[in-house]
Design an enzyme around this catalytic site. Sequence first.
Site, short mmCIF file in Angstrom:
data_model
loop_
_atom_site.label_atom_id
_atom_site.label_comp_id
_atom_site.label_asym_id
_atom_site.label_seq_id
_atom_site.Cartn_x
_atom_site.Cartn_y
_atom_site.Cartn_z
N GLY A 1 14.83 6.66 42.45
CA GLY A 1 15.07 5.83 44.05
C GLY A 1 16.37 6.07 44.68
N GLY A 2 17.00 5.21 44.37
CA GLY A 2 18.15 4.80 45.27
C GLY A 2 18.76 6.85 45.17
N GLY B 1 17.33 0.21 40.20
CA GLY B 1 18.20 -0.32 40.92
C GLY B 1 19.38 -1.91 40.55
N GLU C 1 7.70 -2.96 42.33
CA GLU C 1 8.10 -4.02 43.07
C GLU C 1 7.01 -4.46 43.42
OE1 GLU C 1 10.72 -1.01 44.43
OE2 GLU C 1 12.42 -1.58 43.20
N HIS D 1 4.08 0.34 41.02
CA HIS D 1 5.31 0.03 40.49
C HIS D 1 5.91 -1.50 41.11
CE1 HIS D 1 9.74 0.67 42.34
NE2 HIS D 1 9.68 1.63 41.67
N SER E 1 17.24 4.40 38.22
CA SER E 1 19.56 4.70 37.98
C SER E 1 19.08 5.67 37.44
CB SER E 1 19.86 3.19 37.53
OG SER E 1 19.96 1.51 37.84
N ASN F 1 11.28 8.96 45.63
CA ASN F 1 10.41 7.35 45.90
C ASN F 1 11.61 6.51 46.96
OD1 ASN F 1 9.22 4.20 46.57
ND2 ASN F 1 9.53 3.55 44.45
N TRP F 2 11.78 6.83 48.41
CA TRP F 2 12.27 6.65 49.12
C TRP F 2 12.04 4.65 49.19
CZ3 TRP F 2 11.46 10.60 53.98
CH2 TRP F 2 12.87 11.54 53.24
N LYS F 3 11.47 4.38 48.83
CA LYS F 3 10.92 3.05 48.69
C LYS F 3 10.41 3.21 50.61
CE LYS F 3 12.97 2.18 44.04
NZ LYS F 3 12.76 1.44 43.34
N GLU G 1 9.46 3.38 34.02
CA GLU G 1 10.44 2.28 34.78
C GLU G 1 11.20 1.01 34.06
OE1 GLU G 1 10.68 4.14 38.90
OE2 GLU G 1 9.65 2.19 38.40
P1 13P Z 1 15.71 3.56 41.25
O1 13P Z 1 16.29 4.97 41.17
O2 13P Z 1 16.80 3.01 42.81
O3 13P Z 1 16.63 2.85 40.10
O4 13P Z 1 14.97 2.97 41.52
C1 13P Z 1 14.09 3.41 40.20
C2 13P Z 1 12.64 3.58 40.90
O5 13P Z 1 11.72 2.32 40.81
C3 13P Z 1 11.45 4.49 41.12
O6 13P Z 1 10.46 4.22 41.25
#
Ligand code: 13P
Length: 251
Positions: free
Chosen positions: A234-235, A174, A97, A95, A213, A9-11, A168
């Site tokens: 994510g990251g 994050g 967010e 998600h 994470s 997930n590149w966000k 999640e």
């Molecule tokens: P991180 O891997 O950056 O913690 O993000 C997880 C996430 O929200 C994937 O959708």
Amino acid sequence: MRRPLVAGNWKMNGSSETAQDLVAGIRKGVEAGLPADIAICPPFVYLTQVGGLLDGSDIALGGQNASQHESGAYTGEVAPAMLVDVGCEYVILGHSERRSYYGEDDVLVAEKVVAAHAAGLKPILCVGETLEEREADRTEAVVASQLDALLESDDGLAALQNGVIAYEPVWAIGTGKTATPQQAQDVHAFIRQRVAAKDADLGAEIRILYGGSVKGNNAAELFAMADIDGGLIGGASLQAEEFLRICRAAI
Ligand code: 13P
């Protein structure tokens, strides 16, 4: 046997230039063939570009959100059928967010999952508790209500038939604070049981991903747990080598 899935997930990150380099790096490392499904979910505006770069590979494309509506006067929204049109197989929905910054509630997320399935997408339904909720011992109650909004809605169970659930925990997203493998496993088992109570076959078959994470150095111990079928990353999905390490841990 559930085939693992690792989805990046590149966000809201990157540019057409960084997308090009990242996809090239991932493609190079995946060429050897892995016993897992891999998906990349870039921002909407890069879907067509990334889809083109993935042509001829086994890596799937996914969106990060979609409307609950089919079409019409919804400025700024993207319909599920549009994601299919540009080559998406998956879409991330609900998600945390989206829930916390854009006010998406359980009912809306359930509608989105049903609409995405109807358009032919594989929805990735995200659930998870905040730190405050975990500390108040409400993890199961929160995850249950997030799930039940879908499981108890019309067409909700059907919409999950080719879907995926991602657990999640909000406190792990994050933050560099990963859930321990046992903490994650406990919630994954709870989710599987809750689905199985409605449909035993679906409960046994549905893939439940862990997100929060996940890195190259902790993925293997998480993915080794009985009810963890891969990850939503994510990251670490923004760096080809790190993402590939995670993909290789998914066996
Ligand atoms: P991180 O891997 O950056 O913690 O993000 C997880 C996430 O929200 C994937 O959708």
